[in-house]
Scaffold this motif. Structure first.
Motif, PDB file in Angstrom:
ATOM      1  N   HIS A   8      26.564  44.556  39.056  1.00 18.48           N
ATOM      2  CA  HIS A   8      26.940  44.090  40.396  1.00 18.48           C
ATOM      3  C   HIS A   8      26.248  44.867  41.515  1.00 18.48           C
ATOM      4  O   HIS A   8      26.585  44.693  42.677  1.00 18.48           O
ATOM      5  CB  HIS A   8      28.458  44.203  40.562  1.00 18.48           C
ATOM      6  N   ASN A   9      25.295  45.728  41.150  1.00 19.26           N
ATOM      7  CA  ASN A   9      24.669  46.587  42.167  1.00 19.26           C
ATOM      8  C   ASN A   9      23.860  45.792  43.194  1.00 19.26           C
ATOM      9  O   ASN A   9      23.208  44.809  42.854  1.00 19.26           O
ATOM     10  CB  ASN A   9      23.744  47.611  41.500  1.00 19.26           C
ATOM     11  N   ARG A  10      23.958  46.251  44.434  1.00 11.06           N
ATOM     12  CA  ARG A  10      23.157  45.684  45.507  1.00 11.06           C
ATOM     13  C   ARG A  10      22.224  46.780  46.008  1.00 11.06           C
ATOM     14  O   ARG A  10      22.653  47.924  46.129  1.00 11.06           O
ATOM     15  CB  ARG A  10      24.061  45.220  46.661  1.00 11.06           C
ATOM     16  N   PRO A  11      20.979  46.432  46.314  1.00 13.57           N
ATOM     17  CA  PRO A  11      20.048  47.495  46.726  1.00 13.57           C
ATOM     18  C   PRO A  11      20.524  48.183  48.010  1.00 13.57           C
ATOM     19  O   PRO A  11      20.816  47.516  49.007  1.00 13.57           O
ATOM     20  CB  PRO A  11      18.724  46.758  46.946  1.00 13.57           C
ATOM     21  N   ASN A  97      29.283  50.717  43.021  1.00 11.99           N
ATOM     22  CA  ASN A  97      30.352  49.769  42.705  1.00 11.99           C
ATOM     23  C   ASN A  97      31.580  50.494  42.148  1.00 11.99           C
ATOM     24  O   ASN A  97      31.569  50.951  41.011  1.00 11.99           O
ATOM     25  CB  ASN A  97      29.816  48.754  41.676  1.00 11.99           C
ATOM     26  N   PRO A  98      32.648  50.570  42.929  1.00 11.75           N
ATOM     27  CA  PRO A  98      33.851  51.248  42.438  1.00 11.75           C
ATOM     28  C   PRO A  98      34.755  50.327  41.608  1.00 11.75           C
ATOM     29  O   PRO A  98      35.690  50.792  40.957  1.00 11.75           O
ATOM     30  CB  PRO A  98      34.572  51.651  43.731  1.00 11.75           C
ATOM     31  N   TYR A  99      34.480  49.022  41.621  1.00 11.79           N
ATOM     32  CA  TYR A  99      35.450  48.058  41.077  1.00 11.79           C
ATOM     33  C   TYR A  99      35.509  48.052  39.552  1.00 11.79           C
ATOM     34  O   TYR A  99      36.573  47.839  38.969  1.00 11.79           O
ATOM     35  CB  TYR A  99      35.169  46.648  41.618  1.00 11.79           C
ATOM     36  N   SER A 100      34.363  48.274  38.889  1.00 13.09           N
ATOM     37  CA  SER A 100      34.382  48.296  37.416  1.00 13.09           C
ATOM     38  C   SER A 100      35.313  49.388  36.928  1.00 13.09           C
ATOM     39  O   SER A 100      36.049  49.195  35.961  1.00 13.09           O
ATOM     40  CB  SER A 100      32.992  48.570  36.854  1.00 13.09           C
ATOM     41  N   ALA A 130      35.611  57.550  48.837  1.00 11.37           N
ATOM     42  CA  ALA A 130      35.920  56.565  49.886  1.00 11.37           C
ATOM     43  C   ALA A 130      35.784  55.147  49.335  1.00 11.37           C
ATOM     44  O   ALA A 130      36.615  54.272  49.624  1.00 11.37           O
ATOM     45  CB  ALA A 130      34.988  56.765  51.080  1.00 11.37           C
ATOM     46  N   ASN A 131      34.751  54.914  48.532  1.00 11.32           N
ATOM     47  CA  ASN A 131      34.586  53.596  47.902  1.00 11.32           C
ATOM     48  C   ASN A 131      35.799  53.249  47.046  1.00 11.32           C
ATOM     49  O   ASN A 131      36.294  52.116  47.063  1.00 11.32           O
ATOM     50  CB  ASN A 131      33.339  53.566  47.010  1.00 11.32           C
ATOM     51  N   LEU A 132      36.257  54.242  46.283  1.00  7.06           N
ATOM     52  CA  LEU A 132      37.396  54.000  45.396  1.00  7.06           C
ATOM     53  C   LEU A 132      38.667  53.740  46.207  1.00  7.06           C
ATOM     54  O   LEU A 132      39.436  52.830  45.893  1.00  7.06           O
ATOM     55  CB  LEU A 132      37.601  55.200  44.464  1.00  7.06           C
ATOM     56  N   ALA A 133      38.867  54.544  47.255  1.00  8.20           N
ATOM     57  CA  ALA A 133      40.078  54.377  48.064  1.00  8.20           C
ATOM     58  C   ALA A 133      40.113  52.966  48.655  1.00  8.20           C
ATOM     59  O   ALA A 133      41.148  52.289  48.644  1.00  8.20           O
ATOM     60  CB  ALA A 133      40.114  55.430  49.167  1.00  8.20           C
ATOM     61  N   ARG A 134      38.949  52.508  49.134  1.00  4.99           N
ATOM     62  CA  ARG A 134      38.877  51.167  49.701  1.00  4.99           C
ATOM     63  C   ARG A 134      39.111  50.122  48.611  1.00  4.99           C
ATOM     64  O   ARG A 134      39.901  49.195  48.772  1.00  4.99           O
ATOM     65  CB  ARG A 134      37.518  50.964  50.372  1.00  4.99           C
TER      66      ARG A 134
END
Ligand code: FMN
Ligand code: SF4
Ligand code: FES
Lengths: 424, 156
Positions: A8-11, A97-100, A130-134
């Motif tokens: 799911h990575n975005r550049p 990507n924190p969602y996986s 911060a990514n994970l918290a969001r």
């Protein structure tokens, strides 16, 4: 090849919740919740997934050690300490990507019957945090985390614990002490965390990358995951993060079983400045040197172990012909000596001792008998309380095994053969 | 003494933890950013908020790399000295820092601006040599780049 961790990575930016969801995210969780917890565990077991934190322990098997009939809570902790020098894959993963990881942890909680899980994050990974918290808030809002997930009576709380820097916190029992707010010295094993861990209850500790694999395993099945690897015994993909003397230092996702040669030549664009490959450390600071003879070994747990090193964390550090491996090993031992938690004598006293010997050899004051003394210490340091000290001895062991001539050259010449007169 | 507001927010943090001391690192970090370093007074305040003895707090404070129990400058410069940064020549960076700032590792510049401390791998080995200044990350540092970084960090 098929990507799973970096799918799911975005550049140049982190992927959004919508992008993850619309790209097939959370389908693994939906599938899992429709199954019995033990079935979910069985899928992970059958997939052949092995821990990506360094030891390569089979994940499903680790989960199966957790007793299910004890009263009281069970805990899941994600290990995002990542202070192993040369390792930056968990950072790369979570900054993209924190969602996986969030989904993987939710599935693991379901399989294990865990109500409350933690992510232990090192100092310096504030962007990942911060990514994970969001991500946690977004998942909660979408009914994928928190109370009554997807309308079932399965609920999970996910909390972050931000650390303040110290390598030993990555060792799972030290990590548990750290999380409890105690001084992070390791604990005696057994009892293993699966029986008596956080607040003395059954606890599973898994690495970021390990848990981030779980959603796709559930979504696509165990056989699919196994089939990703290049070698028949392998399973899945692996993040390799390369540093040192290569043209391009990259963190790439590749099938387990990819060779070092391919990693360096194809994915890193070869060696830096056209230099010649001399050695590499395949899996972070606490693994043995591999040499040019090993460039075609498939990078998998057992295959790398067979040639005397470890796949470890996948942090590949490459050295070229112009670099002194005595000096490199000295740098590694200095790291471990400083990071020793001081709890047990072999490590607290032994590492500075070995460091001093190497220092002497590097500046040209070594003696032949130093080789023997160091070899003995490699043995003694196996009697330490935790795996830090044996890990510290791994590069030294590799040095004496594959580059004894280079060490001896320092002793015989009375100087480092790689330094110019000016540098000495 | 810390402002009442900060104390309240720390007490709140402790109240949401499973056990009070689980919040110890968070509390120490907040107090450190208030005082600049973890002063004796801060250790006392952390102990009170966490329901621990000052010795128990100190036992934690002295363990962690990024908790400073001695005065530091306005900004701490952490230079990674682990293996990937060694390969990329961190020694050159350290040498340049020493000359430029007139300090050795562990010391603070005369104007109280910077303290230089070597540190462990920061997980930016792909951009080694790496350093942080006041918490800001810098990768692929060269002596020339370092001059610019110091200039910039001195201003803001
Ligand atoms: C000194 C030391 C440091 C460690 N650091 C880490 C780390 O930073 N991250 C990690 O995942 N595992 C680390 N480990 C391994 C953990 O103890 C544990 O095996 C791992 O987190 C289990 O997860 P896995 O089964 O998913 O690999 C470390 C081990 C030792 C001995
Ligand atoms: S081996 Fe080292 S890090 Fe592990 S308990 Fe002993 S002193 Fe601490
Ligand atoms: S070795 Fe310096 S950032 Fe990893």
């Amino acid at each position: 090849m098929e990507l799973l961790l970096f799918k799911h990575n975005r550049p140049g930016r982190v992927c959004t919740f919508e992008e993850y969801r619309d790209g097939g995210g959370f389908s693994g969780l939906k599938k899992a919740i429709a199954m019995a917890p033990l079935e979910v565990q069985q899928v992970v077991m059958d997939s052949g997934l092995r821990g990506r934190g360094g030891a390569g322990f089979p994940t499903g098997k680790k989960w199966s050690f957790v007793p299910r009939d004890l009263p009281g809570p069970r805990w899941l902790i994600c290990n995002c300490d990542e202070m192993e020098p040369g390792t930056y894959k968990d950072r790369a993963l979570l900054e993209a990507n924190p969602y996986s990881l969030i989904e993987g942890m939710t599935i693991a909680c379901y399989a294990l019957g865990v109500r409350h899980a933690f992510i232990f994050i090192r100092k310096g990974y504030e962007t990942a945090a911060a990514n994970l918290a969001r991500g946690i808030e977004e998942a909660k809002k979408a009914g994928l985390l928190g109370e009554r997930i997807l309308g079932t009576d399965f609920s999970v709380d996910l909390d972050l614990h931000l650390s303040a820097g110290r390598y030993i916190c990555g060792e799972e029992t030290a990590l548990i002490n750290a999380l409890e707010g105690k001084r992070p010295n390791p604990r005696v094993k057994p009892p293993f965390p699966a029986i008596k861990g956080l607040w003395n209850s059954p606890t599973v500790v898994n690495n970021v990358e390990t848990l981030a694999n779980v959603p796709e395993i559930l979504a696509n099945g165990a056989a699919w995951f196994k089939g990703l690897a290049k070698n028949p015994e392998g399973a899945g993909n692996k993040l390799f993060c390369v540093s040192g003397s290569v043209a391009k230092r990259v963190c790439v996702e590749l099938p387990i079983g990819t060779t070092l040669r391919e990693i360096i030549d194809v994915h890193c664009g070869g060696m830096r400045d056209g230099k010649k490959f001399k050695a590499c450390i395949p899996g972070g600071a606490s693994t043995q040197f591999l040499t040019a003879d090993h460039l075609d070994v498939p990078m998998d747990f057992d295959t790398v172990a067979k040639v005397g090193s470890r796949l470890g964390s996948g942090g590949v550090i490459v050295f070229d012909e112009s670099q002194c491996l005595v000096a490199a090993t000295l740098n590694l031992i200095t790291f471990f000596a400083r990071e020793s938690c001081g709890w047990c004598t072999p490590c607290r006293e032994g590492l500075p001792f070995v460091k001093e010997i190497l220092q002497r050899i590097e500046v040209g004051r070594g003696e032949e008998r130093d080789l023997e003394i160091m070899r003995e210490h490699i043995k003694y340091l196996n009697y330490s309380f935790c795996a830090l000290a044996p890990g510290a001895m791994a590069p030294l062991d590799g040095l004496l095994r594959s580059f004894e001539d280079e060490v001896r050259e320092h002793i015989l010449k009375g100087k480092c053969p790689y330094k110019t007169e000016k540098q000495i | 003494m810390i402002p009442e507001e900060l104390k309240k927010s720390l007490q709140q943090r402790v109240a949401t933890a499973v056990t009070a001391r689980e919040a110890a690192v968070d509390v120490m970090k907040e107090l450190q950013s208030h005082y600049g370093w973890l002063t004796d007074e801060a250790v006392g305040e952390a102990a009170e908020i966490l329901g621990l003895s000052t010795l128990q707090v100190d036992e934690l404070a002295t363990f962690y790399e990024m908790i400073y129990r001695r005065p530091v400058g306005k900004k701490v410069i952490h230079v990674c000295d682990s293996i990937s940064c060694w390969c990329a020549g961190f020694e050159r960076i350290m040498e340049h820092l020493r000359k430029k700032l007139g300090v050795v590792e562990g010391q603070t510049t005369a104007d109280g601006m910077f303290t230089v401390i070597p540190c462990c791998c920061m997980g930016i080995c792909g951009d080694s040599p790496a350093m942080t200044v006041g918490g800001n990350f810098y990768g692929s540092v060269t002596p020339e780049k370092l001059d610019e970084i110091l200039e910039k960090e001195r201003k803001n």
